[in-house]
Design a protein around this motif. Structure first.
Motif, mmCIF file in Angstrom:
data_model
loop_
_atom_site.group_PDB
_atom_site.id
_atom_site.type_symbol
_atom_site.label_atom_id
_atom_site.label_comp_id
_atom_site.label_asym_id
_atom_site.label_seq_id
_atom_site.Cartn_x
_atom_site.Cartn_y
_atom_site.Cartn_z
ATOM 1 N N UNK A 385 0.921 -1.346 -0.019
ATOM 2 C CA UNK A 385 -0.118 -0.084 0.017
ATOM 3 C C UNK A 385 0.839 1.328 -0.063
ATOM 4 N N UNK A 386 2.006 1.163 0.670
ATOM 5 C CA UNK A 386 2.911 2.502 0.771
ATOM 6 C C UNK A 386 3.565 2.566 -0.738
ATOM 7 N N UNK A 387 4.026 1.464 -1.154
ATOM 8 C CA UNK A 387 4.380 1.749 -2.556
ATOM 9 C C UNK A 387 3.542 2.044 -3.727
ATOM 10 N N UNK A 388 2.257 1.649 -3.453
ATOM 11 C CA UNK A 388 1.233 2.068 -4.437
ATOM 12 C C UNK A 388 1.202 3.808 -4.168
ATOM 13 N N UNK A 389 1.073 4.285 -2.941
ATOM 14 C CA UNK A 389 0.847 5.567 -2.732
ATOM 15 C C UNK A 389 1.745 6.393 -3.322
ATOM 16 N N UNK A 390 3.269 5.978 -3.041
ATOM 17 C CA UNK A 390 4.315 6.635 -3.600
ATOM 18 C C UNK A 390 4.085 6.776 -5.259
ATOM 19 N N UNK A 391 4.007 5.740 -5.737
ATOM 20 C CA UNK A 391 3.746 5.546 -7.355
ATOM 21 C C UNK A 391 2.768 6.578 -7.703
ATOM 22 N N UNK A 392 1.672 6.430 -7.048
ATOM 23 C CA UNK A 392 0.881 7.329 -7.662
ATOM 24 C C UNK A 392 1.041 8.955 -7.364
ATOM 25 N N UNK A 393 1.443 9.118 -6.388
ATOM 26 C CA UNK A 393 1.728 10.598 -6.056
ATOM 27 C C UNK A 393 2.860 10.897 -7.064
ATOM 28 N N UNK A 394 3.898 10.156 -7.597
ATOM 29 C CA UNK A 394 5.090 10.570 -8.433
ATOM 30 C C UNK A 394 4.022 10.603 -9.855
ATOM 31 N N UNK A 395 3.227 9.732 -10.232
ATOM 32 C CA UNK A 395 2.567 9.702 -11.506
ATOM 33 C C UNK A 395 1.924 11.083 -11.769
ATOM 34 N N UNK A 396 1.078 11.251 -10.547
ATOM 35 C CA UNK A 396 0.259 12.568 -10.680
ATOM 36 C C UNK A 396 0.984 13.850 -10.818
ATOM 37 N N UNK A 397 2.016 13.976 -9.961
ATOM 38 C CA UNK A 397 2.756 15.079 -9.992
ATOM 39 C C UNK A 397 3.610 15.214 -11.218
ATOM 40 N N UNK A 398 3.998 14.187 -11.972
ATOM 41 C CA UNK A 398 4.614 14.497 -13.334
ATOM 42 C C UNK A 398 3.457 14.727 -14.311
ATOM 43 N N UNK A 399 2.152 14.325 -14.013
ATOM 44 C CA UNK A 399 1.359 14.753 -14.990
ATOM 45 C C UNK A 399 1.077 16.210 -15.098
ATOM 46 N N UNK A 400 0.834 16.619 -13.864
ATOM 47 C CA UNK A 400 0.343 18.251 -13.737
ATOM 48 C C UNK A 400 1.285 18.965 -13.993
ATOM 49 N N UNK A 401 2.894 18.658 -13.890
ATOM 50 C CA UNK A 401 3.710 19.413 -14.333
ATOM 51 C C UNK A 401 3.852 19.471 -15.697
#
Length: 857
Positions: A385-401
């Motif tokens: 679950x922690x790995x999933x949160x990290x992955x989703x956070x990075x993916x979302x931040x990259x998409x917004x940027x």
């Protein structure tokens, strides 16, 4: 500090307890061998109490937490350790609120694994230098305890996450539970090494040690024990899915004071105690108390604060000032929104990023102006679950940027590496708004830290080019599901799941007038500065002292096995009725009066079939056949039912409907003890009761000749109790001019004529006997609820009057209920029936003995 101490845990393991004695200030060095136990050990189940006088005048607080407030670093040469205080630890910071006259001893684990060969020396160093007692756990045991039961079961469940599948938290694992119990036992053993049970206060922290109070209460019945839960406590619908739910509740109730951050958490705990243990709570002069086997367990609602002094000192550090200057230059053309969160599934980081994206979509004017700086602290747990949160956070931040970024501008700055405290402080200082949008969090002190940092210092004002007359300002957007939300009335509260709502809140925080920002900041700053961690600790200690002040005035007995252990605390004049003692008194007396309740006394309240058993009928017949006895059955039931049930007991005197009707023997007519002009009031009361019955599933109305009773035993506990209070108020207001009394009892609301009570029956029994010239020299009165207290009061007051023999032996006995106006108690109906059978046997034996001595005709 002088202490009573176990000299060696090997004695504990063997069940041989050394005598307590005063030791020197230096505490013994003890090796703890960790292992797994399935439950509480049962050796030496007799509770140990300490009643000797204490020569120690200085208060001492033993603070117990999962981790010690200590940082450990291996020395450069690899030989030995260097230790220092962890200034960020709440357990260390709370010491400021306890006062200089309170000595503090810490018990907990170290973050670092210590080799068994070094543990003895490390223990001695920490004790002598820091007054810390380390608890060493084997790596495998610690993993099962912390990463297993705590983080895999308790922590998700307390944050409202149900283990609906193996991927969501995982199924309940009995081995992990055994490890949890085992570690709590090891902590208890460590406390036993240093505690002086007469004088010391023990303050246990958080969900890692929830069964620890049972171990301590078992060893020291009068231990002064407080517990504070730093996580949410879930609603009963969530909590009761836990297989060991009762064990944890009963363990917590072995504390004297239980603290929660918010009323919601306390309300959920109280609801669980009511639904699963049948316990009711009362508010007493502003304090919430749970009656638990004669002990009052106090409930404290107190949000924790921050160490403002430490924060202000960090604000003045040159490193902080330099970092603020760097960030000012780096982000000088941007409006900074700040998020600071731990890396876990409940902090809502990805939801916050999605709200930021929505803000830029709906409000294009903020593009290339607003920057969200998201600091993600390292994860405390581990797993998919922690790995999933990290992955989703990075993916979302990259998409917004990628979508909104421009050369020299990134709308989301993600910082997921560890930061020094002063670096985090610097971000607080430059942020126009702080966003805390966790989907569930116990307290979360980030908003408090932000408010203090925005107050700044003179030097920081110069760096930010703020004049001395410029008022401070700050804005907060906080989730309504975090513990600090109720105390921040000037914050914009949001539902973090509603992305559009959070985006609009962010926009509002940006466009709100400067004067409004200043007023909100002033309000928050005043609260945070006055409700710091010292205030929190001092308030908790004061309530703990209040909760424990009558410990020496009570007698204590430990009952129950395993994690069902609890302590009965009673006044010194209130004691358990000895069957041998009462049978002895019964044998040597000549005129006896026996008054018995039925439901809850002869028949268990929980029984569906309320018909008396053949054994109960036989016992009552034997007692009635003894010519020296007058036996009264005093019940709230109607006369027809009682006549049918006890038709074979010819000499049994029956008082029905709480004494309104009375029949002296089976062939006599029923008579009324209280004169009632009319029952017109029933026409007003019954429609009201019917209204509440229709609105309350599981409730019913019992219509008696003299009374109306509304039952809600089978209704939802919380709703039924609420409806009962409303019904009581409603009936009292409508019947205020009628000659009736409206009373609440155990799952009932009753309306009956004034003057009708079981006490009237007791008075009539004694006065009638006195008129006949017979003064009872033996009185036994047994009941289990509030209606029986009237009987107890009459019987006890009669001991000083003319209606009893001067040498009368009086036994007023309550069943289960404590405290009571009775002087004796028995635990349940089984003990009552066994005692009555003992009296009946004594009557039969005396009758046979008398018959054998009668000369032939």
């Amino acid at each position: 500090m002088v202490s009573r101490s176990y000299s060696n845990l090997l004695d504990l393991a063997s069940g041989e307890f050394p005598a307590f004695g005063r030791t020197g200030k230096k505490l013994p060095r003890v090796m703890t061998v960790a292992g797994i136990i399935s439950d509480l050990d049962e050796e030496n189940t007799n509770s140990m109490t300490s009643d000797g006088p204490s020569s120690v005048s200085q208060d001492r607080m033993i603070i117990v937490g999962n981790q010690l407030p200590i940082r450990a670093h291996r020395r450069p040469d690899g030989k030995g350790w260097n230790f220092s205080w962890d200034e960020d630890s709440l357990l260390l910071q709370l010491k400021d609120g306890l006062g200089e006259d309170v000595e503090v001893v810490y018990i907990g684990c170290l973050r670092e694994e210590i080799d068994p060969a070094e543990q003895d020396d490390v223990s001695q160093t920490l004790l002598e230098t820091f007054r810390c007692v380390p608890t060493f756990l084997a790596p495998d045991l610690f993993s099962k305890f912390y990463h297993g039961f705590c983080k895999q079961h308790l922590w998700p469940l307390f944050h409202y996450m149900l283990p609906l599948s193996p991927d969501l938290g995982g199924r309940f694992d009995r081995v992990l539970w055994q490890a949890y119990v085992s570690v709590n036992k090891i902590f208890a053993d460590k406390i036993m090494e240093v505690i002086n049970p007469d004088d010391d206060f023990v303050w246990v922290h958080d969900y890692h040690l929830m069964v620890l109070p049972t171990f301590l209460r078992k060893r020291f019945n009068r231990v002064k024990l407080g517990f504070f839960l730093h996580s949410p406590f879930p609603s009963s619908e969530i909590y009761r899915t836990l297989p060991v739910r009762d064990e944890l509740l009963r363990a917590l109730l072995n504390a004297d004071l239980i603290g929660f951050h918010t009323f919601d958490y306390a309300r959920h705990f109280l609801s669980c105690c009511g639904r699963m243990l049948g316990l009711a709570y009362e508010s007493k002069r502003g304090y919430i108390g749970l009656e638990y086997y004669g002990r009052t367990v106090s409930i404290k609602i107190l949000p924790v604060g921050i160490h403002t002094g430490q924060l202000q000192s960090v604000l003045r550090l040159p490193e902080t000032e330099a970092r603020v200057s760097e960030l000012r230059d780096q982000l000088k053309d941007r409006i900074v929104l700040l998020g600071v969160d731990d890396m876990d599934i409940f902090k809502g980081i990805s939801l916050k990023l999605l709200a930021t994206e929505q803000l830029l979509v709906q409000h294009p004017e903020w593009r290339e102006k607003v920057v969200l700086v998201q600091i993600a602290n390292p994860a405390r747990g581990r797993g998919k679950d922690v790995q999933d949160v990290q992955s989703e956070m990075h993916t979302t931040a990259e998409r917004i940027n990628e979508r909104f970024g421009r050369p020299g501008y990134k709308p989301v700055i993600l910082i997921d590496h560890p930061l020094q405290f002063y670096e985090r402080i610097a971000y607080y200082v430059i942020a126009e708004c702080c966003l805390v949008t966790a989907v569930r969090d116990g307290m979360n002190l980030i908003p408090y830290e932000y408010v203090i940092c925005r107050q700044g210092t003179e030097r920081l004002d110069e760096i930010l080019q703020l004049g001395p007359s410029v008022p401070k300002r700050s804005m907060l957007v906080v989730s309504e599901f975090i513990g600090c939300s109720p105390s921040l009335s000037g914050a914009i509260r949001v539902n973090p799941w509603n992305i559009d709502s959070v985006a609009e809140a962010m926009d509002t925080a940006l466009v709100i007038q400067e004067s409004e920002k200043q007023l909100r900041h002033e309000k928050h700053y005043k609260y945070v500065i006055t409700h710091d961690v010292g205030y929190w600790a001092n308030s908790f200690l004061q309530d703990l002292q209040r909760a424990c002040r009558d410990h020496t005035m009570r007698r204590c007995w430990g009952i129950g096995f395993g994690l069902g252990f609890r302590v009965i605390a009673l006044d010194y004049t209130f004691r358990k009725l000895s069957v041998d003692h009462i049978v002895s008194a019964y044998r040597r007396t000549k005129s006896r009066a026996i008054l018995l309740d039925y439901d809850g006394t002869i028949m268990p309240q929980t029984s569906i079939n309320k018909t008396p058993t053949p054994e109960a009928i036989s016992t009552l017949k034997s007692l009635c056949d003894d010519p020296r006895n007058v036996v009264f059955l005093v019940s709230g039931r109607d006369k027809i039912t009682l006549s049918e049930w006890f038709s074979s007991c010819d000499k049994l005197v029956i008082a029905a409907e709480h004494g309104y009707f009375l029949r002296e023997k089976s062939d006599a007519e029923w008579e009324t003890c209280v004169s009632v002009a009319d029952f017109d009031w029933k026409q007003m009361a019954e429609p009201i009761m019917q209204l509440y019955t229709e609105a309350t599933d599981g409730s019913s109305i019992e219509t008696r000749e003299s009374a109306l009773v509304w039952h809600y035993q089978y209704a939802d506990p919380d709703f039924g109790s609420c409806q009962a209070k409303e019904l009581l108020d409603h009936l009292e207001s409508v019947l205020t001019n009628e000659p009736v009394s409206v009373k609440s009892g155990q799952h009932i609301v009753e309306v009956k004529p004034q003057g009708v009570s079981k006490g009237v029956v007791a008075e009539r029994l004694l006065s009638t006997a006195s008129q006949k010239g017979v003064l009872p020299d033996f009185v036994l009165c047994i009941g289990d609820d509030r209606s029986d207290e009237d009987m107890f009061e009459v019987i006890m007051s009669a001991t000083a009057g003319p209606n009893l023999s001067p040498v009368a032996e009086v036994f007023a006995c309550t069943v289960g209920q404590k405290p009571s106006k009775a002087k004796y108690f028995l635990e349940d109906t089984t003990e009552i029936v066994r005692m009555l059978q003992g009296l009946a046997t004594a009557s039969d034996q005396m009758a046979r003995a008398a018959a054998s001595q009668t000369p032939p005709q």
